[in-house]
Design an enzyme around this catalytic site. Sequence first.
Site, PDB file in Angstrom:
ATOM      1  N   ARG A  12      66.473   7.054  73.168  1.00 50.37           N
ATOM      2  CA  ARG A  12      65.239   7.662  72.664  1.00 50.37           C
ATOM      3  C   ARG A  12      64.046   6.764  73.012  1.00 50.37           C
ATOM      4  NH1 ARG A  12      68.099  11.229  72.530  1.00 50.37           N
ATOM      5  NH2 ARG A  12      68.874  12.514  70.820  1.00 50.37           N
ATOM      6  N   TYR A  59      61.396  22.574  62.154  1.00 54.01           N
ATOM      7  CA  TYR A  59      60.319  21.561  62.139  1.00 54.01           C
ATOM      8  C   TYR A  59      59.536  21.602  63.466  1.00 54.01           C
ATOM      9  CZ  TYR A  59      58.628  16.594  62.128  1.00 54.01           C
ATOM     10  OH  TYR A  59      57.896  15.436  62.197  1.00 54.01           O
ATOM     11  N   ASP A  99      47.788  18.676  45.804  1.00 51.59           N
ATOM     12  CA  ASP A  99      48.864  19.291  46.574  1.00 51.59           C
ATOM     13  C   ASP A  99      48.272  19.989  47.797  1.00 51.59           C
ATOM     14  OD1 ASP A  99      51.012  20.637  47.601  1.00 51.59           O
ATOM     15  OD2 ASP A  99      51.678  21.465  45.691  1.00 51.59           O
ATOM     16  N   THR A 135      51.326   4.399  45.566  1.00 54.56           N
ATOM     17  CA  THR A 135      50.209   3.946  46.418  1.00 54.56           C
ATOM     18  C   THR A 135      50.377   2.499  46.901  1.00 54.56           C
ATOM     19  OG1 THR A 135      48.969   3.376  44.434  1.00 54.56           O
ATOM     20  CG2 THR A 135      48.495   5.522  45.429  1.00 54.56           C
ATOM     21  N   LYS A 142      55.674  22.808  64.120  1.00 56.82           N
ATOM     22  CA  LYS A 142      54.697  21.918  64.767  1.00 56.82           C
ATOM     23  C   LYS A 142      54.016  22.658  65.928  1.00 56.82           C
ATOM     24  CE  LYS A 142      55.181  17.754  62.735  1.00 56.82           C
ATOM     25  NZ  LYS A 142      54.102  17.194  61.924  1.00 56.82           N
ATOM     26  N   SER A 150      55.294  16.548  67.229  1.00 57.30           N
ATOM     27  CA  SER A 150      56.532  15.799  67.409  1.00 57.30           C
ATOM     28  C   SER A 150      57.049  15.885  68.843  1.00 57.30           C
ATOM     29  CB  SER A 150      57.565  16.369  66.430  1.00 57.30           C
ATOM     30  OG  SER A 150      58.855  16.004  66.817  1.00 57.30           O
TER      31      SER A 150
HETATM   32  N1  LIG Z   1      57.687   9.185  61.245  1.00 57.85           N
HETATM   33  C1  LIG Z   1      58.098   9.838  62.319  1.00 57.85           C
HETATM   34  O1  LIG Z   1      59.184   9.571  62.857  1.00 57.85           O
HETATM   35  C2  LIG Z   1      57.220  10.905  62.948  1.00 57.85           C
HETATM   36  C3  LIG Z   1      57.417  11.275  64.281  1.00 57.85           C
HETATM   37  C4  LIG Z   1      56.576  12.278  64.832  1.00 57.85           C
HETATM   38  C5  LIG Z   1      55.616  12.895  64.043  1.00 57.85           C
HETATM   39  N2  LIG Z   1      55.470  12.512  62.736  1.00 57.85           N
HETATM   40  C6  LIG Z   1      54.498  13.208  61.900  1.00 57.85           C
HETATM   41  O2  LIG Z   1      53.545  12.287  61.425  1.00 57.85           O
HETATM   42  C7  LIG Z   1      53.082  12.681  60.131  1.00 57.85           C
HETATM   43  C8  LIG Z   1      53.165  11.503  59.174  1.00 57.85           C
HETATM   44  O3  LIG Z   1      54.486  10.996  59.140  1.00 57.85           O
HETATM   45  P1  LIG Z   1      54.891   9.729  58.245  1.00 57.85           P
HETATM   46  O4  LIG Z   1      56.100   9.153  58.891  1.00 57.85           O
HETATM   47  O5  LIG Z   1      53.697   8.872  57.974  1.00 57.85           O
HETATM   48  O6  LIG Z   1      55.351  10.452  56.911  1.00 57.85           O
HETATM   49  P2  LIG Z   1      55.313   9.909  55.404  1.00 57.85           P
HETATM   50  O7  LIG Z   1      56.302  10.734  54.664  1.00 57.85           O
HETATM   51  O8  LIG Z   1      55.432   8.434  55.339  1.00 57.85           O
HETATM   52  O9  LIG Z   1      53.832  10.322  54.951  1.00 57.85           O
HETATM   53  C9  LIG Z   1      53.469  11.639  54.682  1.00 57.85           C
HETATM   54  C10 LIG Z   1      52.637  11.677  53.408  1.00 57.85           C
HETATM   55  O10 LIG Z   1      52.357  13.054  53.134  1.00 57.85           O
HETATM   56  C11 LIG Z   1      52.393  13.246  51.738  1.00 57.85           C
HETATM   57  N3  LIG Z   1      52.689  14.641  51.410  1.00 57.85           N
HETATM   58  C12 LIG Z   1      53.789  15.354  51.742  1.00 57.85           C
HETATM   59  N4  LIG Z   1      53.715  16.589  51.226  1.00 57.85           N
HETATM   60  C13 LIG Z   1      52.542  16.664  50.536  1.00 57.85           C
HETATM   61  C14 LIG Z   1      51.900  17.686  49.793  1.00 57.85           C
HETATM   62  N5  LIG Z   1      52.457  18.895  49.615  1.00 57.85           N
HETATM   63  N6  LIG Z   1      50.697  17.420  49.244  1.00 57.85           N
HETATM   64  C15 LIG Z   1      50.108  16.190  49.387  1.00 57.85           C
HETATM   65  N7  LIG Z   1      50.679  15.190  50.098  1.00 57.85           N
HETATM   66  C16 LIG Z   1      51.875  15.424  50.674  1.00 57.85           C
HETATM   67  C17 LIG Z   1      53.525  12.319  51.266  1.00 57.85           C
HETATM   68  O11 LIG Z   1      53.390  11.991  49.878  1.00 57.85           O
HETATM   69  C18 LIG Z   1      53.371  11.106  52.192  1.00 57.85           C
HETATM   70  O12 LIG Z   1      52.600  10.084  51.577  1.00 57.85           O
HETATM   71  C19 LIG Z   1      53.939  13.887  59.730  1.00 57.85           C
HETATM   72  O13 LIG Z   1      53.237  15.059  60.008  1.00 57.85           O
HETATM   73  C20 LIG Z   1      55.122  13.795  60.651  1.00 57.85           C
HETATM   74  O14 LIG Z   1      55.687  15.076  60.908  1.00 57.85           O
HETATM   75  C21 LIG Z   1      56.229  11.523  62.176  1.00 57.85           C
END
Ligand SMILES: NC(=O)c1ccc[n+]([C@@H]2O[C@H](COP(=O)([O-])OP(=O)(O)OC[C@H]3O[C@@H](n4cnc5c(N)ncnc54)[C@H](O)[C@@H]3O)[C@@H](O)[C@H]2O)c1
Length: 312
Positions: free
Chosen positions: A209, A142, A53, A37, A146, A117
């Site tokens: 990109r 993925y 979860d 955290t 989405k 995405s």
């Molecule tokens: N970062 C990128 O490049 C990007 C680009 C486009 C879209 N996104 C989307 O944005 C969203 C957030 O991305 P981010 O970069 O903040 O990711 P991140 O991994 O930093 O955060 C995701 C959080 O989800 C939690 N998580 C995953 N599985 C879990 C589960 N089963 N139960 C409870 N918690 C769970 C993780 O612990 C994490 O804290 C995602 O849906 C991702 O697909 C991200």
Amino acid sequence: MNCLILGGAGFIGSNLTDALLKLGHHVRVFDRLNVNTSNLTTALPRIELIRGDFLNDSDIACALKDIELVVHLISTTLPKSSNDNPIYDVESNVVGTLKLLDLSRQQGVKKVVFLSSGGTVYGPSVACPISETAATDPVCSYGISKLAIEKYLHLHHHMNNLDYVVLRVANPFGERQNPGSGQGVITAFLWKLLQNEPISIWGDGTVARDYIYISDLVSAILAAIEKETCSKLFNIGSGVPCSLNELLSIMQGVTGRTPVIQYTPGRKLDVPVNFLDITRARDEILWQPLVSLEDGIARTWTWLQHHKSDFE
Ligand SMILES: NC(=O)c1ccc[n+]([C@@H]2O[C@H](COP(=O)([O-])OP(=O)(O)OC[C@H]3O[C@@H](n4cnc5c(N)ncnc54)[C@H](O)[C@@H]3O)[C@@H](O)[C@H]2O)c1
């Protein structure tokens, strides 16, 4: 407003949490049992943190109690590895979200914001800049998941009047992005520079990109939460392409360090150019990116220097 941020301890979620708190909203963060955290250190005294979860119905039902707005930021897979196990991708992300939507309807949630995405849902052969009306032909599980979730959000809106917004996000970067997460080339390259390690590039570095700084992405999510719009789907990016070679040159200017670059043969899956048309978001949710690539990279560099020990 009572907001639930699913995945709120992560990169995007923790930055959004801070912004929602600043606006006076009540924020409940839901994240894994064993999640670190540290991204929420300043927010923790002012939020409710529920650990559980995403795939556990009773954990989600408990997290949804009295919630008006859900921001869904959980993805159990990454673009580059999702094809290794598409069944897991569908079972965890698509089925998990269907259960979330059903529970949200039962518990009277008003609106769901979902981060999709912009880099994967359109597929490789679409012309740039890519608008929301372009064909969708993802070539990774993925992106397919989405897209399926986008369609089910539409179905729930149609059948149950559950409001929603989908943001098709380009390549976000900035503070709190884990340089080893496997997503986020800017933070990963800056980390290599910080460690004085060589940077590997597939191809000749001309692959371009669309990169968006985290505070601009957060302001887009806030605009999507606040504005009532007919459109439910928005591209969110800078709207401008930047090649890997250009990125490295900006990074050299910002950090004062000369990158050691190892060029390796290009990958088939890397399309030469991908950037988004963000006209709809500008016109309908009155949003636009404000932070230049140089400023965003400088802020990320400063943050990484201060948090070096977190990732060593
Ligand atoms: N970062 C990128 O490049 C990007 C680009 C486009 C879209 N996104 C989307 O944005 C969203 C957030 O991305 P981010 O970069 O903040 O990711 P991140 O991994 O930093 O955060 C995701 C959080 O989800 C939690 N998580 C995953 N599985 C879990 C589960 N089963 N139960 C409870 N918690 C769970 C993780 O612990 C994490 O804290 C995602 O849906 C991702 O697909 C991200």
